[in-house]
Design an enzyme around this catalytic site. Structure first.
Site, PDB file in Angstrom:
ATOM      1  N   ASP A  61      29.364  43.162  43.602  1.00  0.00           N
ATOM      2  CA  ASP A  61      29.223  43.301  42.154  1.00  0.00           C
ATOM      3  C   ASP A  61      30.288  42.472  41.434  1.00  0.00           C
ATOM      4  OD1 ASP A  61      31.368  44.921  42.720  1.00  0.00           O
ATOM      5  OD2 ASP A  61      30.617  46.689  41.670  1.00  0.00           O
ATOM      6  N   SER A  62      31.163  41.806  42.210  1.00  0.00           N
ATOM      7  CA  SER A  62      32.036  40.775  41.637  1.00  0.00           C
ATOM      8  C   SER A  62      31.172  39.684  40.987  1.00  0.00           C
ATOM      9  CB  SER A  62      32.940  40.159  42.715  1.00  0.00           C
ATOM     10  OG  SER A  62      32.186  39.811  43.858  1.00  0.00           O
ATOM     11  N   GLU A  97      40.556  47.667  50.029  1.00  0.00           N
ATOM     12  CA  GLU A  97      40.985  46.622  49.086  1.00  0.00           C
ATOM     13  C   GLU A  97      42.345  46.949  48.477  1.00  0.00           C
ATOM     14  OE1 GLU A  97      38.013  45.390  46.270  1.00  0.00           O
ATOM     15  OE2 GLU A  97      39.467  44.256  45.073  1.00  0.00           O
TER      16      GLU A  97
HETATM   17  O1  KIV Z   1      32.276  42.949  44.716  1.00  0.00           O
HETATM   18  C1  KIV Z   1      32.852  42.393  45.679  1.00  0.00           C
HETATM   19  O2  KIV Z   1      32.853  41.164  45.810  1.00  0.00           O
HETATM   20  C2  KIV Z   1      33.530  43.249  46.640  1.00  0.00           C
HETATM   21  C3  KIV Z   1      34.353  42.596  47.695  1.00  0.00           C
HETATM   22  C4  KIV Z   1      35.487  41.870  47.144  1.00  0.00           C
HETATM   23  C5  KIV Z   1      34.751  43.526  48.755  1.00  0.00           C
HETATM   24  O3  KIV Z   1      33.415  44.425  46.572  1.00  0.00           O
END
Ligand code: KIV
Length: 302
Positions: free
Chosen positions: A63-64, A201
């Protein structure tokens, strides 16, 4: 991964020979192994292809997406429909790695039914093989319900970006002994609920080591030191494509953002000065057509 397949190779140049599709049981079997699990994010066909061809074992449509692709401030605004749209696109480019999609904020918080139904949409419409969701003990019933529906789940603890308003920003977590005890309880609850792996994280390496040593599923670190069973980074961070900030735990392997700007400004200058397109970029009609073509006159307007 077993040696009788083509998967027990180091990464890099040999990536393309590791042709077999990675499955959830294979990721599980890499727990504590000699080869660490390499994970990357991807968000569309092009990033899916490059991440897959690099030899990544697991590719997450994170969701990044909200931040690095859609330009939002944080991950909270991305919707189920957007996640499905991008998961489908990334999946078309991913041939080998295990594809996992993030469940966005508020897509699993309301009820068990909502969680199962949205996880199901990511599988049916997005064609992902597994989903990831954030949170510990409080989310264990969601994890169990989704796993019971036949959908593998990856957990995510430590700095869970969907909770930044509770944390007061993107801040490292599990910095005290009490916080580590709580982290471990969360991790164990997720394992009991059925997660096949767990993202950790932005936590101290000491905390990551305790969790990694006490749970039977692979831990995947991002800002959790070199003690986890695998690592994950965001595609745009690895390649220098995100301009707003770079977390301390990122290693940049290229500066493609700058390279792209240099290349695109050369293109714009060439267009401005008539240097592009050149003869070799130009299409021509056949010689037989040219005599007729020369006789073409514009029709007189009435
Ligand atoms: O949303 C994302 O990219 C993530 C990763 C960084 C683990 O959750």
């Amino acid at each position: 991964m077993s040696k009788d397949t083509n998967t027990a190779q180091p990464y890099g140049g040999e990536a393309k020979s590791r042709a077999r599709t990675v499955t959830v049981p294979e990721i599980l079997s890499m727990k504590g192994g000699d080869t660490k699990i390499a994970c990357l994010t991807a968000y569309d066909y092009a990033t899916g292809v490059t991440a897959d061809e690099s030899g990544a074992d697991l590719i997450l449509v994170g969701d990044s997406l909200a931040m690095v692709v859609l330009g939002h401030e944080d991950t909270l605004s991305v919707t189920m429909d957007e996640m499905i749209h991008h998961t489908r696109a990334a999946g078309r480019g991913v041939k080998r790695a295990l594809l996992v999609a993030d469940m966005p904020f508020m897509s699993y918080h309301v009820s068990l039914e909502q969680a199962v139904s949205n996880a199901g949409r990511l599988v049916q419409e997005g064609r992902t093989k597994a989903v990831k969701l954030e949170g510990g003990r409080l989310m264990a019933d969601r994890v169990r319900a989704i796993v019971d529906a036949g959908i593998p789940v990856m957990g995510h603890l430590g700095l869970t970006p969907q909770s930044i308003n509770t944390f007061g920003g993107f801040k490292a977590q599990a910095k005290t002994t009490d916080a580590v005890k709580s982290l471990l309880e969360d991790a164990q609850a997720l394992v009991e609920a059925g997660v096949f792996s767990l993202v950790l994280e932005a936590i101290p390496v000491e905390a990551a080591e305790i969790v990694t040593n006490h749970i039977p599923v692979p831990t995947i670190g991002i800002g959790a030191g070199n003690v986890t069973d695998g690592q994950i980074l965001v595609w745009h961070d690895v390649l220098g494509m995100f301009d707003r900030f770079t977390p301390k735990f990122v290693r940049r392997y290229a500066d493609l953002g700058k390279e792209a700007t240099v290349a695109l400004s050369r293109y714009c200058e060439d267009v401005h000065h008539g240097r592009f397109p050149a003869e070799k970029n130009t299409l021509h009609m056949s010689d037989e057509e040219l005599p007729g073509l020369r006789k073409v006159k514009p029709r007189k307007r009435k």
